[in-house]
Design an enzyme around this catalytic site. Structure first.
Site, mmCIF file in Angstrom:
data_model
loop_
_atom_site.group_PDB
_atom_site.id
_atom_site.type_symbol
_atom_site.label_atom_id
_atom_site.label_comp_id
_atom_site.label_asym_id
_atom_site.label_seq_id
_atom_site.Cartn_x
_atom_site.Cartn_y
_atom_site.Cartn_z
ATOM 1 C CB SER A 169 0.165 -2.545 -13.229
ATOM 2 O OG SER A 169 0.976 -1.490 -12.807
ATOM 3 C CB SER A 170 0.160 -1.457 -8.177
ATOM 4 O OG SER A 170 -0.099 -0.593 -7.089
ATOM 5 C CE1 TYR A 225 2.520 -5.334 -4.873
ATOM 6 C CE2 TYR A 225 2.184 -2.950 -4.972
ATOM 7 C CZ TYR A 225 1.709 -4.241 -5.163
ATOM 8 O OH TYR A 225 0.435 -4.439 -5.642
ATOM 9 C CE LYS A 228 1.601 -5.604 -8.545
ATOM 10 N NZ LYS A 228 1.077 -6.861 -9.103
#
Ligand SMILES: NC(=O)c1ccc[n+]([C@@H]2O[C@H](COP(=O)([O-])OP(=O)(O)OC[C@H]3O[C@@H](n4cnc5c(N)ncnc54)[C@H](OP(=O)(O)O)[C@@H]3O)[C@@H](O)[C@H]2O)c1
Length: 252
Positions: A143-144, A157, A161
């Site tokens: 993920s982020s 983006y 995630k």
């Protein structure tokens, strides 16, 4: 005792490379993937072999499902011919790049690319690999931090995630019957080639992000790989369906 086996996507560089090395240090043999940089992947194979584990590099494009059947056959061939017909004990869905583009100018093509790479690719690759995963194995999806906070330019983006975090919970729920654990690792800003290496190479940007981090610096690849290796190991046997943020305390 036979080594465990991990498959790490996008391990020719950056976070995937460090994850593969940390897993090898924990006694895993590694099947790693690259997209274009075979020579980098070959170096990672050598690094893993020098740790004393087996390693194999395969090409994979995570942004299209077209090659997934062929890729799965190649993984099975390595497991059968090189690793004693064993199955995988860990899958790390890491491969991918980010795109910085304003919401106003992001095209449908760009959004599709991010969806395919970060959500659809890991979704169907994991599905294809299920028969090659041992019961009791561990899947780590990447993920982020951008799934928790928002940063201009990442509208195509960050939400992908966030979808990865949700997917991890669904996978954990449904795969629990096989005792397969699924978690997400959410790195913060880490110095890699991500985004053209801007965070690593542009001092002002680096310092700006460091100043938003409780521990006072941005991350390095080896801040992440050890967490991924932990989540793939039995030491984390009761962690399941979780998003583990690894940011040094960013935007707390
Ligand atoms: N660095 C950060 O700040 C950060 C923060 C949060 C999350 N992440 C996530 O962490 C993951 C790894 O990022 P990184 O920073 O390590 O990036 P990186 O250093 O740019 O490495 C990207 C890796 O993904 C592979 N790759 C790129 N496009 C691919 C594709 N279409 N199909 C298959 N493989 C592909 C690359 O292969 P080649 O070497 O062959 O090109 C390389 O191994 C990504 O999912 C990223 O979104 C990164």
């Amino acid at each position: 005792m036979a080594s465990k086996i991990a498959l790490v996507t996008g391990a020719s560089r950056g976070l995937g490379k460090d994850s593969a090395l940390q897993l090898a240090k924990k006694g895993f043999d590694i099947i790693l993937t690259y997209q274009t940089k075979k020579e980098f992947a070959d170096e990672v194979v050598k690094d893993i072999e020098s740790i004393g584990q087996k390693a194999f590099a395969l090409s994979l494009d995570i942004s299209t499902t077209l090659g997934f059947d062929q890729f799965t056959s190649e993984v099975k061939e390595i497991l059968d011919s090189q690793l004693g017909s064993a199955k995988l004990d860990a899958l790390v869905n890491n491969a991918g790049i980010g795109i910085n583009e304003s919401f106003e100018t992001t095209t449908e093509e760009t959004l599709d690319a991010m969806t395919n790479m970060h959500f659809k690719g890991p979704y169907f690759l994991s599905q294809k690999l299920l028969p090659l995963l041992n019961d009791g194995s561990s899947i780590v999806n990447t993920s982020s931090g951008l799934a928790r906070w928002s940063y201009g330019g990442y509208s195509a983006y960050g939400p992908m995630k966030a979808a990865v975090d949700s997917l991890s919970r669904y996978m954990a729920l449904e795969l629990g019957v096989r005792k397969i654990r699924v978690n997400s690792v959410a790195p913060g800003a880490i110095e890699t080639d991500f985004g053209g290496g801007v965070l690593r190479d542009v001092a002002e940007f680096n310092q700006q992000l460091a100043s938003q981090t409780a521990l006072g610096r941005v991350g390095l690849p080896d801040d992440i790989g050890s967490v991924v290796a932990f989540l793939c190991s039995n030491e984390s046997k009761w962690i399941n369906g979780q998003r583990v943020e690894v940011t040094g305390g960013f935007n707390l």
